[in-house]
Design an enzyme around this catalytic site. Structure first.
Site, PDB file in Angstrom:
ATOM      1  N   HIS A  25      32.245  49.892  31.045  1.00  0.00           N
ATOM      2  CA  HIS A  25      33.246  48.833  31.160  1.00  0.00           C
ATOM      3  C   HIS A  25      33.219  47.946  29.920  1.00  0.00           C
ATOM      4  O   HIS A  25      32.353  47.083  29.780  1.00  0.00           O
ATOM      5  CB  HIS A  25      33.026  48.038  32.447  1.00  0.00           C
ATOM      6  CG  HIS A  25      33.311  48.840  33.667  1.00  0.00           C
ATOM      7  ND1 HIS A  25      32.368  49.641  34.263  1.00  0.00           N
ATOM      8  CD2 HIS A  25      34.447  48.991  34.388  1.00  0.00           C
ATOM      9  CE1 HIS A  25      32.907  50.250  35.309  1.00  0.00           C
ATOM     10  NE2 HIS A  25      34.174  49.874  35.405  1.00  0.00           N
ATOM     11  N   HIS A  32      38.038  56.608  34.485  1.00  0.00           N
ATOM     12  CA  HIS A  32      36.925  57.050  35.320  1.00  0.00           C
ATOM     13  C   HIS A  32      37.294  56.938  36.797  1.00  0.00           C
ATOM     14  O   HIS A  32      38.316  56.368  37.164  1.00  0.00           O
ATOM     15  CB  HIS A  32      35.649  56.268  35.004  1.00  0.00           C
ATOM     16  CG  HIS A  32      35.763  54.796  35.241  1.00  0.00           C
ATOM     17  ND1 HIS A  32      36.291  53.927  34.310  1.00  0.00           N
ATOM     18  CD2 HIS A  32      35.414  54.028  36.299  1.00  0.00           C
ATOM     19  CE1 HIS A  32      36.259  52.693  34.779  1.00  0.00           C
ATOM     20  NE2 HIS A  32      35.735  52.723  35.998  1.00  0.00           N
ATOM     21  N   CYS A  67      34.656  47.411  46.226  1.00  0.00           N
ATOM     22  CA  CYS A  67      35.053  48.473  45.305  1.00  0.00           C
ATOM     23  C   CYS A  67      33.788  49.065  44.703  1.00  0.00           C
ATOM     24  O   CYS A  67      32.728  48.450  44.748  1.00  0.00           O
ATOM     25  CB  CYS A  67      35.930  47.932  44.181  1.00  0.00           C
ATOM     26  SG  CYS A  67      37.519  47.298  44.728  1.00  0.00           S
ATOM     27  N   HIS A  69      32.084  52.892  42.518  1.00  0.00           N
ATOM     28  CA  HIS A  69      32.227  54.165  41.822  1.00  0.00           C
ATOM     29  C   HIS A  69      31.402  55.221  42.543  1.00  0.00           C
ATOM     30  O   HIS A  69      30.192  55.030  42.717  1.00  0.00           O
ATOM     31  CB  HIS A  69      31.740  54.029  40.382  1.00  0.00           C
ATOM     32  CG  HIS A  69      32.425  52.938  39.630  1.00  0.00           C
ATOM     33  ND1 HIS A  69      31.964  51.639  39.635  1.00  0.00           N
ATOM     34  CD2 HIS A  69      33.551  52.947  38.885  1.00  0.00           C
ATOM     35  CE1 HIS A  69      32.781  50.894  38.904  1.00  0.00           C
ATOM     36  NE2 HIS A  69      33.751  51.662  38.437  1.00  0.00           N
ATOM     37  N   GLU A  87      26.802  45.642  48.676  1.00  0.00           N
ATOM     38  CA  GLU A  87      27.508  44.406  48.339  1.00  0.00           C
ATOM     39  C   GLU A  87      27.586  43.422  49.499  1.00  0.00           C
ATOM     40  O   GLU A  87      27.513  42.218  49.294  1.00  0.00           O
ATOM     41  CB  GLU A  87      28.937  44.710  47.867  1.00  0.00           C
ATOM     42  CG  GLU A  87      29.002  45.373  46.518  1.00  0.00           C
ATOM     43  CD  GLU A  87      30.412  45.446  45.960  1.00  0.00           C
ATOM     44  OE1 GLU A  87      31.269  44.624  46.360  1.00  0.00           O
ATOM     45  OE2 GLU A  87      30.655  46.320  45.112  1.00  0.00           O
ATOM     46  N   TYR A 104      45.114  52.745  38.107  1.00  0.00           N
ATOM     47  CA  TYR A 104      45.591  51.566  37.395  1.00  0.00           C
ATOM     48  C   TYR A 104      44.765  51.337  36.136  1.00  0.00           C
ATOM     49  O   TYR A 104      43.662  51.870  35.984  1.00  0.00           O
ATOM     50  CB  TYR A 104      45.528  50.319  38.289  1.00  0.00           C
ATOM     51  CG  TYR A 104      44.126  49.787  38.479  1.00  0.00           C
ATOM     52  CD1 TYR A 104      43.696  48.665  37.788  1.00  0.00           C
ATOM     53  CD2 TYR A 104      43.221  50.427  39.318  1.00  0.00           C
ATOM     54  CE1 TYR A 104      42.402  48.189  37.935  1.00  0.00           C
ATOM     55  CE2 TYR A 104      41.936  49.962  39.470  1.00  0.00           C
ATOM     56  CZ  TYR A 104      41.530  48.840  38.775  1.00  0.00           C
ATOM     57  OH  TYR A 104      40.242  48.382  38.910  1.00  0.00           O
ATOM     58  N   GLU A 114      39.633  47.612  33.037  1.00  0.00           N
ATOM     59  CA  GLU A 114      39.432  48.568  34.129  1.00  0.00           C
ATOM     60  C   GLU A 114      40.463  49.665  33.923  1.00  0.00           C
ATOM     61  O   GLU A 114      41.632  49.382  33.633  1.00  0.00           O
ATOM     62  CB  GLU A 114      39.626  47.908  35.498  1.00  0.00           C
ATOM     63  CG  GLU A 114      38.449  47.089  35.968  1.00  0.00           C
ATOM     64  CD  GLU A 114      37.215  47.903  36.341  1.00  0.00           C
ATOM     65  OE1 GLU A 114      37.189  49.131  36.131  1.00  0.00           O
ATOM     66  OE2 GLU A 114      36.256  47.295  36.829  1.00  0.00           O
ATOM     67  N   GLU A 116      41.060  53.142  35.989  1.00  0.00           N
ATOM     68  CA  GLU A 116      40.491  53.918  37.085  1.00  0.00           C
ATOM     69  C   GLU A 116      41.504  54.759  37.853  1.00  0.00           C
ATOM     70  O   GLU A 116      42.622  54.317  38.104  1.00  0.00           O
ATOM     71  CB  GLU A 116      39.819  52.964  38.086  1.00  0.00           C
ATOM     72  CG  GLU A 116      38.691  52.170  37.481  1.00  0.00           C
ATOM     73  CD  GLU A 116      38.040  51.195  38.442  1.00  0.00           C
ATOM     74  OE1 GLU A 116      36.853  50.898  38.242  1.00  0.00           O
ATOM     75  OE2 GLU A 116      38.707  50.722  39.387  1.00  0.00           O
ATOM     76  N   TRP A 161      43.861  44.902  40.868  1.00  0.00           N
ATOM     77  CA  TRP A 161      43.891  46.116  41.687  1.00  0.00           C
ATOM     78  C   TRP A 161      44.304  45.806  43.112  1.00  0.00           C
ATOM     79  O   TRP A 161      45.049  46.571  43.713  1.00  0.00           O
ATOM     80  CB  TRP A 161      42.565  46.875  41.620  1.00  0.00           C
ATOM     81  CG  TRP A 161      41.353  46.100  42.029  1.00  0.00           C
ATOM     82  CD1 TRP A 161      40.830  45.980  43.288  1.00  0.00           C
ATOM     83  CD2 TRP A 161      40.507  45.331  41.174  1.00  0.00           C
ATOM     84  NE1 TRP A 161      39.715  45.177  43.266  1.00  0.00           N
ATOM     85  CE2 TRP A 161      39.493  44.769  41.978  1.00  0.00           C
ATOM     86  CE3 TRP A 161      40.502  45.067  39.806  1.00  0.00           C
ATOM     87  CZ2 TRP A 161      38.481  43.960  41.466  1.00  0.00           C
ATOM     88  CZ3 TRP A 161      39.495  44.264  39.297  1.00  0.00           C
ATOM     89  CH2 TRP A 161      38.507  43.717  40.119  1.00  0.00           C
TER      90      TRP A 161
END
Length: 184
Positions: A25, A32, A67, A69, A87, A104, A114, A116, A161
């Protein structure tokens, strides 16, 4: 979360390598794989979170629930479950896709990008929220319709997002249907 990476994607959205998450990032973030999830309680209220001030991108911004990965060899459902635990300290159930083709690119005020391919999910929270302060500085349970109205009226107040996900008619309908099923 130590040791996390992102799965890099080529122009056809196929895996093309991996990169450590923090290093990925930057001001020129490569495309990604990611995911986004909207969490609801049994009453159908949406959990919105405010990102920790320590976050590299969009610190302090209100956003959807969680959110992250997916990691190598991990399904999206496994990744969503893992990030919800990390989280928010929550267990979830009923994971459902609401916008599987979402992608986006957005640039944060600090220049971090970002970029992704980011399928969007909804899920039900089945335990108490116990946020990780390194990830989440605040949270609220809100009515979905109220949140959708707020996103339309004040998009600048939320993560890009979340705004883009909510702008998709099919995603809005899928979220509304998910809430209706929860309320029975």
């Amino acid at each position: 979360m130590a040791g996390e990476h992102v799965i890099l994607l080529d122009e056809q959205d196929q895996p093309a390598g991996m990169l450590e998450k923090y290093a990925a990032h930057t001001f020129d973030t490569p495309l990604h794989l990611a995911f986004s999830c909207w969490l609801f309680n049994q009453q159908g209220q949406l959990l919105v979170t405010r990102r920790s001030l320590g976050k590299k991108a969009w610190p302090g911004v209100w956003t959807n629930s969680v959110c992250g990965h997916p990691q190598q060899g991990e399904t999206f459902e496994q990744a969503v479950t893992r990030r919800c635990r990390f989280e928010l300290g929550v267990e979830i159930s009923d994971i459902a896709p609401v916008h599987p083709a979402f992608r986006y690119r957005a640039v944060a005020p600090n220049g971090i990008v970002e970029n992704e391919v980011c399928p969007v999910y909804a899920a039900r929270v089945v335990s108490e929220v116990q946020p990780n302060d390194d990830e989440v500085m605040d949270y609220q349970w809100v009515d979905l319709a109220t949140m959708l109205s707020a996103l339309a009226a004040t998009p600048w107040a939320f993560s890009p997002w979340m705004v883009l996900e909510a702008e998709n008619r099919d995603a809005r309908q899928a979220l509304t249907d998910f809430v209706a099923r929860l309320r029975g």
